[in-house]
Design an enzyme around this catalytic site. Structure first.
Site, PDB file in Angstrom:
ATOM      1  N   ARG B  68      60.570  22.961   1.530  1.00  0.00           N
ATOM      2  CA  ARG B  68      59.745  24.047   2.124  1.00  0.00           C
ATOM      3  C   ARG B  68      58.917  24.853   1.138  1.00  0.00           C
ATOM      4  NH1 ARG B  68      59.989  21.570   6.753  1.00  0.00           N
ATOM      5  NH2 ARG B  68      61.848  21.933   8.013  1.00  0.00           N
ATOM      6  N   ASP B 155      55.891  11.734   6.091  1.00  0.00           N
ATOM      7  CA  ASP B 155      56.908  12.384   6.916  1.00  0.00           C
ATOM      8  C   ASP B 155      56.343  13.619   7.602  1.00  0.00           C
ATOM      9  OD1 ASP B 155      59.465  12.589   8.013  1.00  0.00           O
ATOM     10  OD2 ASP B 155      59.997  14.146   6.574  1.00  0.00           O
ATOM     11  N   ASP B 308      67.481  14.211   6.010  1.00  0.00           N
ATOM     12  CA  ASP B 308      66.358  14.880   6.673  1.00  0.00           C
ATOM     13  C   ASP B 308      66.654  16.381   6.813  1.00  0.00           C
ATOM     14  OD1 ASP B 308      63.964  15.455   7.846  1.00  0.00           O
ATOM     15  OD2 ASP B 308      64.359  14.391   9.724  1.00  0.00           O
TER      16      ASP B 308
END
Lengths: 313, 434
Positions: B68, B155, B308
Site C-alpha cells: 500500500r 494484479d 494476497d
C-alpha cells in the site's frame, strides 16, 4: 404463537411458518381499521419510526408511513435527496445519529443487498427491510401472501407463477421462501438471461416458456421489467419481451378459471402486462396495495409491542 | 558472531531434507546443517537457541502482498507490512504495483526498495505491466527490472487487451522476469461481488462468475505458449482454473501458479451474513472448488501458497457489502491456516506445505533464497506446528485488521523469524548464553 420473538424483519428466508401465520393473522385483524371512518388507533403512540430510503419509492414508503400514522406512531422520513446522506455521511453514521435521536424502528430501503443486516448489527433499534438490492422485500412478500390467502383461503397446493426479471427481483426472493414454506408450489418464468445462477436449487419450478409455465396456475404474479436491462443485453427489445413474456388475455386462458393476477407495481402497461389484464376481472393489484398497509401495521405492532390487542384498541 | 539453532526438526524441501539437526549461522549465513556442538565454537560471541520440538525451515516467502505504500499509508506501510510478515514467519515479501502512484517506473521501484531496506524482512517489488495500471500502454519494464523489480504484474488491474498482454509478456520474456497475472475478464465481472451460484442467488449479490477467471487463465496460457514468457497465475480459485493449468503444464508451457489460504479455507457461504471481510477478489468459491484446490496442491499443479495480503482500513469495510473494498489481510494467518487446513487434514505433508512457501516461490521468481544450503543467507523460520492459536485481528502487527478468520481457532504458528542471521521476531526459547 402469541408474539414475534425477534428484533428485526430482514427477510422471509429465516422466518418460520408459525411466524408468517402470526403476521398474516395479525394483518387480517388490522385491516378492519382501514375501513373505519376514523382511521386512527393509539397503539403505537409515543413510538418513533424512521423511514430511511436510499432508493426512490412511492408506494412502499407511503404504505409504511400510513401504517405508522394510523397506529399513532411519530414518523420521520429520510431520503437521499433530503438528508446528510448525499453529503457523504456513511450509512453507519446516519444510523447511529438517528438512533441517538430516539428512533425505535427503522424502515430501510437500500440498493445494496444486506444493508438492513448491517443496520441490524449497528443499532439496537428495530429494523424492517423495505427492500434491499436484489435480496429480499419481505413486506411485499407478505402482502402478496395475504392477498392470495384472502382470495384462495389457503396456500397448500396453490400454484403460484412469478414471471419476469427473476434475477434482479427481491420480490421473488421473498415470495418464494414465504410461499414454499406455507405449502404452495412456486413457479418462476423469465428469459434465461434474467434467471439467476443455479435457480433450480431453490424450492421453485423453473420455466422459460410462459405458455407452459402458466398452465393450470392459481396465481400469476407479474414482475416489472426495468427497461434499462435492455441496454445491458438481458433482452433484445420491448416488443419481443412483450410477445414472449408478457401476460395477456390469451395466455391467461391457460391458467385456472379463477386465476388471480398480481403485480407489485409500478406497471409497464403493454410490456409485461396488457391493460385489459391489468384492469380485468382477475386482477387484484389494488387489493395488494391495501393489504400492504395492513401487513405493515401488523409488523409495526408485533415489533413495537403495542399494549393490548387491536380489538380493544 | 554465531547463532546455533539446536535440536530442531529441519525441513528444507530445496534439499529434500527432513531430519533432526542443528543449524549453525555465522556472519548472517548458514554455515552448517549437521550435529554441531556449541563447545567447539570456541568463542563466547554467540548464542544457542533451543529448537527442540520445533520445526526449522527456510524463511517463508510470500510472493503476493499489497504493501500500500506509496499512496495508501493509512492501510499499510512497507514498515508495518514487513512487521506483519515477520510475525507470520515470512522473511521475504513481494509487493504488488497497485499503489498510488503505481509502481510503473524506475523511481517508484527505487522508492519501494529503498524503504524496504529499513524494513524487518526482505522487501521485493513487482513492476506494473502498464502505465498507471490503466491497461493502455506498456510501462517501462526494462528500467524497472534494471532497478530491481523481480517480476511484472497486472494484479488488481488485469490487462484486458489480448494484444497488449502479448506485447507485455514478450517484454517480460526478453527481460527474463516472470509475469504474475491476475486473471479476470472485467466485462463479465462489472459490479460483481461474489461467486456466481446458489449462495449468491439467495443473497442477491451480483455475480463474479468463475468463467471470468477461467477465460483469462486460458487466454494467458495461450499467450505464454506464444511468447515463452514465464507466466505465474495468481490466486487460482476454481476447479476449471486448476484444470487449465494442469493442461498447460502437461503441454510443457512455462506456467506456475498460486492459491491463497482463504480459497482453500473458506467458501462463498462465508458471505451469508454479509461479512465484508469475506469479500475478496477473486471471490470465495464453493466446497467443490476447495476440494479441487486441495487436490491440485497435493498433485503439484498448484506450486505456491501466497497470501494476497490486502489491507483495508476499518472505514472501508464497515460499510454496505456492495461498497466495501475487496481483500483480506493474510500474512499473520497464512501459516496456521496451512497447517490446520492442509497439513493436519492430510492434504499435504508439512514438508510439501513448506516447499510451497519457500523454494517454490523462490523458483517461480528466480530468487536464490528459500533454502538452507550451506552458504545461503540465513533467512529462517522456526515453527511450532502444534501450537494452539486463536486469531485476534486486533493484535495483528498489520495496520489493518480485515480478516475473515478473526476469532477462529487454529493450530501452528511461527515462533521465530530470522532474517540475515538476526532474530527479528520471537524467540524459539530463552536464549542460552554459552
Amino acid at each position: 404463537m402469541t408474539g414475534l420473538n425477534r428484533k428485526d424483519i430482514l427477510g422471509l428466508q429465516d422466518m418460520s411458518p408459525e411466524e408468517i401465520s402470526l403476521i398474516l393473522e395479525t394483518a387480517q385483524s388490522h385491516k378492519e381499521i382501514l375501513s373505519r371512518p376514523v382511521k386512527k388507533v393509539p397503539i403505537l403512540r409515543g413510538k418513533s419510526i424512521c423511514t430511511l430510503f436510499y432508493e426512490n419509492s412511492t408506494r412502499t414508503r407511503t404504505s409504511f408511513e400510513l401504517a405508522a400514522k394510523i397506529m399513532s406512531a411519530d414518523t420521520t422520513s429520510i431520503s437521499v435527496a433530503g438528508s446528510s446522506i448525499n453529503k457523504g455521511e456513511s450509512f453507519k453514521d446516519t444510523l447511529l445519529t438517528l438512533e441517538a435521536m430516539g428512533v425505535d424502528l427503522f424502515v430501510i430501503r437500500h440498493g445494496a443487498s444486506g444493508s438492513p443486516h448491517f443496520a441490524a448489527r449497528t443499532v439496537k433499534s428495530h429494523i424492517i427491510n423495505a427492500g434491499d438490492g436484489m435480496h429480499e422485500h419481505p413486506t411485499q412478500g407478505l402482502l402478496d401472501m395475504l392477498t392470495i390467502l384472502e382470495n384462495k383461503g389457503k396456500f397448500v397446493g396453490q400454484k403460484v407463477l412469478i414471471v419476469g426479471d427473476i434475477m434482479h427481483s427481491r420480490v421473488v426472493r421473498s415470495n418464494l421462501w414465504g410461499l414454499s414454506k406455507m405449502g404452495a408450489e412456486v413457479r418462476i418464468c423469465g428469459p434465461k438471461t434474467l434467471l439467476p445462477a443455479e435457480v433450480d436449487k431453490l424450492p421453485v419450478k423453473v420455466f422459460t416458456d410462459l405458455d407452459e409455465a402458466i398452465d393450470g396456475v392459481d396465481v400469476v404474479n407479474v414482475l416489472r421489467i426495468q427497461l434499462e436491462r435492455m441496454n445491458r443485453g438481458f433482452f433484445p427489445s420491448v416488443s419481443e419481451y412483450a410477445s414472449m413474456f408478457g401476460v395477456n388475455k390469451n395466455r391467461l386462458l391457460k391458467a385456472k378459471s379463477d386465476v388471480l393476477v398480481m403485480h407489485p407495481g409500478p406497471m409497464n402497461r403493454g410490456v409485461e402486462i396488457t391493460p385489459d389484464v391489468a384492469d380485468g376481472d382477475f386482477a387484484v393489484i389494488t387489493d395488494q396495495v391495501t393489504n400492504g398497509v395492513a401487513v405493515r401495521m401488523a409488523l409495526l405492532y408485533l415489533l413495537l409491542g403495542g399494549a393490548g390487542n387491536v380489538a380493544s384498541a | 558472531m554465531w547463532l546455533l539453532l539446536k535440536g530442531g526438526r529441519v525441513i528444507d524441501p530445496s534439499q529434500n531434507l527432513d531430519t533432526n539437526a542443528d543449524i549453525l549461522i555465522e556472519n548472517g549465513k548458514v554455515s552448517k546443517v549437521d550435529e554441531v556442538s556449541a563447545e567447539n565454537l570456541g568463542s563466547n560471541s554467540g548464542k544457542v537457541f533451543d529448537a527442540a520440538g520445533l520445526v526449522v525451515t527456510p524463511g517463508l516467502i510470500d510472493m503476493h502482498v499489497h504493501l500500500r505504500e506509496p499512496g495508501f499509508e493509512y492501510k499499510e506501510t512497507i514498515e508495518t507490512g514487513a512487521l506483519a510478515a515477520a510475525a507470520g514467519g515470512f522473511t521475504t515479501i513481494v509487493g504488488m504495483p497497485n499503489t498510488k502512484p503505481a509502481v510503473d517506473n524506475r523511481a517508484v521501484v527505487e522508492y519501494v526498495l529503498g524503504k524496504g531496506k529499513n524494513a524487518a524482512v526482505n522487501v521485493l517489488t513487482t513492476g506494473a505491466a502498464t502505465k498507471a495500471n490503466e491497461g493502455k500502454e506498456m510501462a517501462e519494464l526494462g528500467e524497472m527490472v534494471e532497478a530491481g523489480a523481480v517480476a511484472i504484474s497486472d494484479d488488481a488491474f488485469p490487462v484486458q487487451s489480448a494484444d497488449l498482454m502479448r506485447r507485455v509478456m514478450e517484454y517480460a520474456a526478453m527481460l527474463n522476469v516472470p509475469f504474475l497475472t491476475h486473471c479476470e475478464d472485467k466485462s463479465m465481472t462489472s459490479d460483481g461481488i461474489m461467486n456466481e451460484g446458489i449462495t449468491g442467488t439467495i443473497l442477491g449479490l451480483r455475480p463474479w462468475p468463475r468463467q471470468a477467471e477461467e477465460i483469462m487463465i486460458w487466454r494467458n496460457i495461450m499467450l505464454a505458449d506464444l511468447t515463452k514468457c514465464r507466466l505465474h497465475i495468481q490466486h487460482v480459485t476454481t476447479k476449471g482454473g486448476v484444470e487449465a493449468i494442469r493442461w498447460a503444464k502437461s503441454r510443457g508451457i512455462t506456467v506456475t501458479c498460486e492459491t491463497c489460504p482463504q480459497y482453500f479455507s473458506l467458501t462463498d457461504k462465508a458471505l451469508c451474513d454479509y461479512d465484508t471481510n469475506a469479500k475478496v477478489c477473486p471471490p470465495l468459491r464453493t466446497a467443490s472448488d476447495v476440494d479441487s484446490l486441495k487436490e491440485a496442491l497435493a498433485d503439484g499443479t498448484i506450486d505456491v501458497i501466497a497470501t494476497d495480503h490486502a489491507p483495508h482500513a476499518l472505514h472501508e469495510k464497515e460499510v454496505e457489502l456492495q461498497d466495501a473494498a475487496f481483500g483480506a489481510v493474510g500474512l499473520e494467518t497464512a501459516l496456521p491456516l496451512v497447517i490446520t487446513n492442509l497439513v493436519n487434514s492430510g492434504v499435504l505433508t508439512l514438508a510439501d506445505a513448506i516447499s510451497k512457501m519457500t523454494i517454490a516461490p523462490a523458483k517461480a521468481l528466480g530468487l536464490d533464497s528459500g533454502t538452507l544450503k550451506e552458504g545461503a543467507v540465513a533467512d529462517i523460520t522456526i515453527i511450532d506446528p502444534d501450537a494452539k492459536v486463536t486469531v485476534k485481528a486486533s493484535e495483528f502487527k498489520s495496520k489493518s485488521k480485515n480478516s475473515p478468520f478473526d476469532g477462529m481457532e487454529l493450530t501452528g504458528k511461527a515462533v521465530a523469524t530470522i532474517v540475515g542471521g538476526e532474530v527479528i521476531y520471537g524467540k524459539p526459547s530463552e536464549p542460552l548464553n554459552v
